[in-house]
Write a protein that holds these residues in place. Structure first.
Motif, mmCIF file in Angstrom:
data_model
loop_
_atom_site.group_PDB
_atom_site.id
_atom_site.type_symbol
_atom_site.label_atom_id
_atom_site.label_comp_id
_atom_site.label_asym_id
_atom_site.label_seq_id
_atom_site.Cartn_x
_atom_site.Cartn_y
_atom_site.Cartn_z
ATOM 1 N N UNK A 119 -18.353 -14.225 -8.547
ATOM 2 C CA UNK A 119 -18.859 -14.655 -7.066
ATOM 3 C C UNK A 119 -18.825 -13.450 -6.302
ATOM 4 N N UNK A 120 -20.176 -13.146 -5.698
ATOM 5 C CA UNK A 120 -20.049 -12.097 -4.842
ATOM 6 C C UNK A 120 -20.805 -12.267 -3.444
ATOM 7 N N UNK A 121 -19.870 -12.447 -2.602
ATOM 8 C CA UNK A 121 -20.179 -12.697 -1.089
ATOM 9 C C UNK A 121 -20.276 -11.250 -0.541
ATOM 10 N N UNK A 122 -21.307 -11.069 0.376
ATOM 11 C CA UNK A 122 -21.615 -10.005 0.808
ATOM 12 C C UNK A 122 -22.217 -9.998 2.469
ATOM 13 N N UNK A 123 -21.764 -9.295 3.282
ATOM 14 C CA UNK A 123 -22.557 -9.349 4.443
ATOM 15 C C UNK A 123 -23.182 -7.906 4.818
ATOM 16 N N UNK A 124 -24.317 -7.965 5.443
ATOM 17 C CA UNK A 124 -25.018 -6.532 5.788
ATOM 18 C C UNK A 124 -25.484 -6.479 7.164
ATOM 19 N N UNK A 125 -25.612 -5.639 7.783
ATOM 20 C CA UNK A 125 -26.318 -5.147 9.123
ATOM 21 C C UNK A 125 -27.560 -5.116 8.783
ATOM 22 N N UNK A 126 -28.406 -6.221 9.655
ATOM 23 C CA UNK A 126 -29.793 -6.464 9.438
ATOM 24 C C UNK A 126 -30.783 -6.087 10.530
ATOM 25 N N UNK A 127 -30.085 -5.127 11.700
ATOM 26 C CA UNK A 127 -31.291 -4.963 12.807
ATOM 27 C C UNK A 127 -32.217 -3.920 12.046
ATOM 28 N N UNK A 128 -33.541 -4.187 12.268
ATOM 29 C CA UNK A 128 -34.357 -2.972 11.862
ATOM 30 C C UNK A 128 -34.391 -1.985 13.021
ATOM 31 N N UNK A 129 -33.401 -0.866 12.843
ATOM 32 C CA UNK A 129 -33.226 0.076 14.109
ATOM 33 C C UNK A 129 -32.733 1.396 13.466
ATOM 34 N N UNK A 130 -33.228 2.571 13.979
ATOM 35 C CA UNK A 130 -32.610 3.641 13.848
ATOM 36 C C UNK A 130 -31.660 4.284 14.742
ATOM 37 N N UNK A 131 -30.527 4.531 14.486
ATOM 38 C CA UNK A 131 -29.545 5.019 15.420
ATOM 39 C C UNK A 131 -28.152 4.449 15.033
ATOM 40 N N UNK A 132 -27.200 5.267 15.430
ATOM 41 C CA UNK A 132 -25.946 5.133 14.651
ATOM 42 C C UNK A 132 -25.124 4.056 16.117
ATOM 43 N N UNK A 133 -25.203 2.654 15.611
ATOM 44 C CA UNK A 133 -24.367 1.798 16.679
ATOM 45 C C UNK A 133 -24.211 0.334 15.524
ATOM 46 N N UNK A 134 -23.336 -0.325 16.173
ATOM 47 C CA UNK A 134 -23.066 -1.610 15.080
ATOM 48 C C UNK A 134 -24.292 -2.396 15.521
ATOM 49 N N UNK A 135 -24.681 -2.997 14.328
ATOM 50 C CA UNK A 135 -26.014 -3.871 14.278
ATOM 51 C C UNK A 135 -25.683 -5.168 15.329
ATOM 52 N N UNK A 136 -26.869 -5.771 15.828
ATOM 53 C CA UNK A 136 -26.511 -6.978 16.482
ATOM 54 C C UNK A 136 -26.627 -8.192 15.625
ATOM 55 N N UNK A 137 -27.508 -7.976 14.620
ATOM 56 C CA UNK A 137 -27.872 -9.254 13.514
ATOM 57 C C UNK A 137 -27.252 -8.718 12.367
ATOM 58 N N UNK A 138 -26.892 -9.997 11.384
ATOM 59 C CA UNK A 138 -26.370 -9.828 10.124
ATOM 60 C C UNK A 138 -26.886 -10.821 9.232
ATOM 61 N N UNK A 139 -26.630 -10.476 7.965
ATOM 62 C CA UNK A 139 -26.941 -11.510 7.050
ATOM 63 C C UNK A 139 -25.684 -11.580 6.176
ATOM 64 N N UNK A 140 -25.498 -12.856 5.836
ATOM 65 C CA UNK A 140 -24.237 -13.344 4.830
ATOM 66 C C UNK A 140 -24.920 -13.947 3.845
ATOM 67 N N UNK A 141 -24.616 -13.310 2.713
ATOM 68 C CA UNK A 141 -24.776 -14.236 1.225
ATOM 69 C C UNK A 141 -24.103 -14.263 0.257
ATOM 70 N N UNK A 142 -24.138 -15.364 -0.559
ATOM 71 C CA UNK A 142 -23.344 -15.306 -1.795
ATOM 72 C C UNK A 142 -23.971 -15.417 -2.972
ATOM 73 N N UNK A 143 -23.664 -14.575 -4.022
ATOM 74 C CA UNK A 143 -24.668 -14.657 -5.215
ATOM 75 C C UNK A 143 -23.664 -14.784 -6.493
#
Ligand SMILES: *Cc1c(COP(=O)(O)O)cnc(C)c1O
Length: 355
Positions: A135-159
């Motif tokens: 089981x692989x739960x994953x969270x990634x930063x999903x903002x389409x943006x260039x520049x170093x900061x924390x993303x505002x949006x994220x996606x979580x998935x489990x495969x």
């Protein structure tokens, strides 16, 4: 939050259970939810397994703001399906999230979502001995943006991935290479998070170890390059002087759930356990004096991985005559007996799914 379920119209044919390998095959469905600052985690859904559309500027691709977990579902001899300490994985996912500036998940909700996914995918939990559903739960930063900061949006998935027996050629010791040239993590860094960049950072050392004929890297601490930290993506244990010794969690070591379980069982069996600093010099001296009995790694994928040989610079030592030691063997047997429902484990370790 209600989980939306969209079932696949094209179920896959299942792979041959005698040749599953690891992380190659994936099931029919995955769990997905998204984070938006105004909505929090929202739109939880189970949908057909498939590609995630991604803007080329998606932040995780550029800045590595991503975390994951790894655990397994097991089919017991009587046909039940169960997990091993999954609550600990979601707790650790949240600790990783904190370190990577990722919004926290509701651990109970996500565990429940995983159970729903597993119930839907129950036929994908393989039946052959020693196989499981990874089981692989994953969270990634999903903002389409260039520049170093924390993303505002994220996606979580489990495969989910049906995986074969780890020890296809038997439970045999591996050879490990102590790297003098690379470090995995430093105090104050993100070594204790299961974050994607840590694995990219380990590849070159792993490659060099392989070229030298070794299967895993034994990492030393990042400051003095003297104290043992981990072996590959596993925690490390040494049996010496009649004690079970493991590096104390220092901030740069991943707090393994298998590590915690090994410590718990060893204490239950009245074996003396020590969590402390272990220098490579102490290890070599222990070997020279005939005190070193066993070295083994611990992690979800392999459970226990015995070490038969260790190389440090020009020194090569054979551990336990290159054979699997009694402590490693007993731990492997005990942990897999609990995971596959052959024996009862400590309270709360097994999470039943079906049956
Ligand atoms: C996942 C992992 C471990 C083992 O953790 P478990 O919870 O026992 O699977 C150890 N070290 C690293 C670097 C890891 O990524």
């Amino acid at each position: 939050m209600q989980i939306i379920i969209n079932k696949t119209q094209q179920p896959k044919t299942h792979p041959d259970e005698s040749r599953l390998g690891f992380g190659i095959h994936f099931t029919d469905h995955m769990f997905v939810m998204d984070y938006h600052p105004d909505k929090g985690w929202h739109t939880p859904r189970i949908e057909p397994y498939g590609p995630l559309a991604m803007d080329p500027a998606t932040m995780v691709l550029h800045y590595g703001q991503g975390i994951f977990e790894g655990l397994k579902a097991y089919r017991t001899d009587s046909g039940k399906i169960q997990m091993f300490r999954p609550g600990e994985n979601f707790k650790r996912l949240n600790r990783s999230a904190q370190l990577l500036c990722i919004p926290l998940i509701d651990e109970a909700f996500v565990l429940n979502a995983l159970k729903e996914l597993l119930i839907l995918e129950k036929d994908w939990v393989p039946k052959k001995p020693e196989t499981s559903l990874y089981i692989r739960p994953t969270i990634y930063a999903s903002d389409p943006f260039l520049g170093v900061r924390a993303s505002h949006t994220y996606r979580f998935f489990i495969i989910l991935s049906p995986v074969g027996a780890y020890y296809v050629e038997g439970f045999n010791p591996v050879k490990i290479w102590v790297t003098p040239d690379h470090v995995r993590a430093v105090p104050g860094g993100v070594g204790e998070a299961k974050t994607i960049g840590n694995y990219a950072a380990s590849l070159l050392a792993g490659h060099e170890a392989h070229q030298a004929g070794y299967t895993q890297v034994l990492w030393l601490d990042g400051i003095e390059r003297k104290y043992l930290e981990e072996v590959g993506a596993m925690n490390i244990f040494i049996v010496m002087g009649g004690k079970v010794v493991t590096p104390a969690l220092s901030g740069s070591i991943l707090p393994g759930i298998t590590r915690d379980s090994v410590i718990h069982l060893a204490k239950m069996w009245n074996l003396p356990v020590e969590e402390r600093k272990i220098s490579i010099d102490e290890l070599l001296a222990s070997h020279a004096s005939g005190d070193l009995a066993e070295i083994f790694g611990s992690g979800t994928a392999a459970v226990i991985s015995p070490v038969g040989e260790l190389r440090y610079g020009k020194t090569t030592i054979t551990v336990g005559e290159g054979k699997v030691g009694p402590v490693a063997r007993r731990l492997y047997q005990a942990l897999t007996d609990i995971q596959y429902g052959r024996k009862e484990g400590p309270k709360g370790w097994i999470e039943p799914i079906i049956g």
